[in-house]
Design a protein around this motif. Sequence first.
Motif, PDB file in Angstrom:
ATOM      1  N   PHE A  74       0.842  -1.202   0.000  1.00 39.64           N
ATOM      2  CA  PHE A  74       0.000   0.000   0.000  1.00 39.64           C
ATOM      3  C   PHE A  74       0.878   1.254   0.000  1.00 39.64           C
ATOM      4  CE2 PHE A  74      -2.308   3.376   2.279  1.00 39.64           C
ATOM      5  CZ  PHE A  74      -3.394   3.527   1.425  1.00 39.64           C
ATOM      6  N   LEU A  75       1.906   1.257   0.847  1.00 40.48           N
ATOM      7  CA  LEU A  75       2.815   2.409   0.896  1.00 40.48           C
ATOM      8  C   LEU A  75       3.547   2.592  -0.436  1.00 40.48           C
ATOM      9  CD1 LEU A  75       4.352   2.029   4.474  1.00 40.48           C
ATOM     10  CD2 LEU A  75       2.530   3.593   3.728  1.00 40.48           C
ATOM     11  N   LEU A  76       3.955   1.502  -1.054  1.00 41.25           N
ATOM     12  CA  LEU A  76       4.610   1.587  -2.360  1.00 41.25           C
ATOM     13  C   LEU A  76       3.664   2.140  -3.418  1.00 41.25           C
ATOM     14  CD1 LEU A  76       6.554  -1.792  -2.361  1.00 41.25           C
ATOM     15  CD2 LEU A  76       7.584   0.490  -2.480  1.00 41.25           C
ATOM     16  N   MET A  77       2.442   1.623  -3.436  1.00 41.15           N
ATOM     17  CA  MET A  77       1.477   2.033  -4.460  1.00 41.15           C
ATOM     18  C   MET A  77       1.043   3.479  -4.302  1.00 41.15           C
ATOM     19  SD  MET A  77      -0.744  -1.470  -4.756  1.00 41.15           S
ATOM     20  CE  MET A  77      -1.762  -0.896  -6.111  1.00 41.15           C
ATOM     21  N   THR A  78       1.115   4.001  -3.075  1.00 42.12           N
ATOM     22  CA  THR A  78       0.724   5.393  -2.827  1.00 42.12           C
ATOM     23  C   THR A  78       1.948   6.302  -2.671  1.00 42.12           C
ATOM     24  OG1 THR A  78       0.513   4.968  -0.439  1.00 42.12           O
ATOM     25  CG2 THR A  78      -1.501   4.753  -1.795  1.00 42.12           C
ATOM     26  N   GLU A  79       3.114   5.791  -3.066  1.00 42.03           N
ATOM     27  CA  GLU A  79       4.374   6.539  -3.047  1.00 42.03           C
ATOM     28  C   GLU A  79       4.732   7.111  -1.678  1.00 42.03           C
ATOM     29  OE1 GLU A  79       4.149   9.353  -6.282  1.00 42.03           O
ATOM     30  OE2 GLU A  79       4.056   7.762  -7.768  1.00 42.03           O
ATOM     31  N   GLN A  80       4.483   6.310  -0.633  1.00 39.91           N
ATOM     32  CA  GLN A  80       4.774   6.746   0.731  1.00 39.91           C
ATOM     33  C   GLN A  80       5.817   5.890   1.441  1.00 39.91           C
ATOM     34  OE1 GLN A  80       1.253   8.077   3.171  1.00 39.91           O
ATOM     35  NE2 GLN A  80       0.176   6.840   1.641  1.00 39.91           N
ATOM     36  N   HIS A  81       6.307   4.832   0.805  1.00 39.18           N
ATOM     37  CA  HIS A  81       7.244   3.946   1.489  1.00 39.18           C
ATOM     38  C   HIS A  81       8.522   4.724   1.798  1.00 39.18           C
ATOM     39  CE1 HIS A  81       9.717   0.555   2.549  1.00 39.18           C
ATOM     40  NE2 HIS A  81       8.608  -0.165   2.615  1.00 39.18           N
ATOM     41  N   PRO A  82       9.028   4.612   3.034  1.00 33.37           N
ATOM     42  CA  PRO A  82      10.194   5.406   3.426  1.00 33.37           C
ATOM     43  C   PRO A  82      11.510   4.967   2.786  1.00 33.37           C
ATOM     44  CG  PRO A  82       9.574   3.929   5.197  1.00 33.37           C
ATOM     45  CD  PRO A  82       8.509   3.812   4.146  1.00 33.37           C
ATOM     46  N   GLN A  83      11.598   3.736   2.263  1.00 31.28           N
ATOM     47  CA  GLN A  83      12.857   3.247   1.722  1.00 31.28           C
ATOM     48  C   GLN A  83      12.814   2.845   0.252  1.00 31.28           C
ATOM     49  OE1 GLN A  83      13.135   0.165   4.821  1.00 31.28           O
ATOM     50  NE2 GLN A  83      15.228   0.916   5.112  1.00 31.28           N
ATOM     51  N   PHE A  84      11.646   2.455  -0.233  1.00 28.75           N
ATOM     52  CA  PHE A  84      11.563   1.868  -1.564  1.00 28.75           C
ATOM     53  C   PHE A  84      10.556   2.589  -2.439  1.00 28.75           C
ATOM     54  CE2 PHE A  84      12.703  -1.600   1.374  1.00 28.75           C
ATOM     55  CZ  PHE A  84      13.937  -1.951   0.842  1.00 28.75           C
ATOM     56  N   THR A  85      10.694   2.368  -3.741  1.00 30.18           N
ATOM     57  CA  THR A  85       9.742   2.883  -4.708  1.00 30.18           C
ATOM     58  C   THR A  85       9.500   1.790  -5.740  1.00 30.18           C
ATOM     59  OG1 THR A  85       9.241   4.721  -6.191  1.00 30.18           O
ATOM     60  CG2 THR A  85      11.497   3.936  -6.205  1.00 30.18           C
ATOM     61  N   LEU A  86       8.359   1.822  -6.378  1.00 32.40           N
ATOM     62  CA  LEU A  86       8.080   0.865  -7.444  1.00 32.40           C
ATOM     63  C   LEU A  86       8.786   1.311  -8.716  1.00 32.40           C
ATOM     64  CD1 LEU A  86       4.252   0.157  -7.005  1.00 32.40           C
ATOM     65  CD2 LEU A  86       6.158  -1.365  -6.485  1.00 32.40           C
ATOM     66  N   VAL A  87       9.501   0.405  -9.330  1.00 32.51           N
ATOM     67  CA  VAL A  87      10.193   0.683 -10.575  1.00 32.51           C
ATOM     68  C   VAL A  87       9.860  -0.436 -11.555  1.00 32.51           C
ATOM     69  CG1 VAL A  87      12.457   0.983 -11.676  1.00 32.51           C
ATOM     70  CG2 VAL A  87      12.071   1.855  -9.356  1.00 32.51           C
ATOM     71  N   ARG A  88       9.498  -0.065 -12.765  1.00 30.18           N
ATOM     72  CA  ARG A  88       9.201  -1.045 -13.807  1.00 30.18           C
ATOM     73  C   ARG A  88      10.490  -1.753 -14.226  1.00 30.18           C
ATOM     74  NH1 ARG A  88       4.059  -0.066 -15.383  1.00 30.18           N
ATOM     75  NH2 ARG A  88       3.302   2.046 -15.120  1.00 30.18           N
ATOM     76  N   LYS A  89      10.345  -2.921 -14.773  1.00 33.97           N
ATOM     77  CA  LYS A  89      11.522  -3.676 -15.213  1.00 33.97           C
ATOM     78  C   LYS A  89      12.318  -2.937 -16.280  1.00 33.97           C
ATOM     79  CE  LYS A  89      10.148  -8.258 -13.881  1.00 33.97           C
ATOM     80  NZ  LYS A  89      10.077  -9.658 -14.255  1.00 33.97           N
ATOM     81  N   ASP A  90      11.687  -2.025 -17.017  1.00 29.42           N
ATOM     82  CA  ASP A  90      12.421  -1.240 -18.005  1.00 29.42           C
ATOM     83  C   ASP A  90      13.140  -0.057 -17.366  1.00 29.42           C
ATOM     84  OD1 ASP A  90      10.469   0.681 -17.492  1.00 29.42           O
ATOM     85  OD2 ASP A  90       9.625   0.640 -19.507  1.00 29.42           O
ATOM     86  N   GLY A  91      13.020   0.073 -16.027  1.00 29.99           N
ATOM     87  CA  GLY A  91      13.721   1.125 -15.300  1.00 29.99           C
ATOM     88  C   GLY A  91      12.908   2.373 -15.043  1.00 29.99           C
ATOM     89  N   SER A  92      11.724   2.474 -15.645  1.00 35.85           N
ATOM     90  CA  SER A  92      10.897   3.661 -15.406  1.00 35.85           C
ATOM     91  C   SER A  92      10.140   3.504 -14.094  1.00 35.85           C
ATOM     92  CB  SER A  92       9.915   3.868 -16.569  1.00 35.85           C
ATOM     93  OG  SER A  92       9.003   2.790 -16.653  1.00 35.85           O
ATOM     94  N   VAL A  93       9.856   4.612 -13.461  1.00 36.89           N
ATOM     95  CA  VAL A  93       9.128   4.609 -12.192  1.00 36.89           C
ATOM     96  C   VAL A  93       7.650   4.418 -12.484  1.00 36.89           C
ATOM     97  CG1 VAL A  93       8.553   5.957 -10.144  1.00 36.89           C
ATOM     98  CG2 VAL A  93      10.855   6.066 -11.086  1.00 36.89           C
ATOM     99  N   ALA A  94       7.037   3.499 -11.746  1.00 32.46           N
ATOM    100  CA  ALA A  94       5.599   3.249 -11.891  1.00 32.46           C
ATOM    101  C   ALA A  94       4.832   4.422 -11.314  1.00 32.46           C
ATOM    102  CB  ALA A  94       5.223   1.963 -11.179  1.00 32.46           C
TER     103      ALA A  94
END
Length: 93
Positions: A72-92
């Motif tokens: 949930f934190l990743l999907m809402t861009e709130q995770h304190p350490q990580f971010t979602l990144v697509r396999k092609d390197g672009s940020v989700a």
Amino acid sequence: MPHLTPLDFPSPHGDELKAARTAAGLSQVEAAELMGYPVQAGSRGGLQSRTWQALESASDPRTMPGPVFALFLLMTEQHPQFTLVRKDGSVAS
């Protein structure tokens, strides 16, 4: 087999979950839909998620599993350490 790094994903308290939801600008129904929790018609019309209500309640013993909260934190861009990144390197987004 790839090397797996264990991560600590504690379950949030109800007030922590509510704070994350409101920081994301989501209603309980929107947050429940995002995470795949059930949503049903409310007694006063509109929609509600009793499951999400219970997860935010201080008096209910149910808690969101830690890995689900991390997602949930990743999907809402709130995770304190990580971010979602697509396999092609672009940020989700």
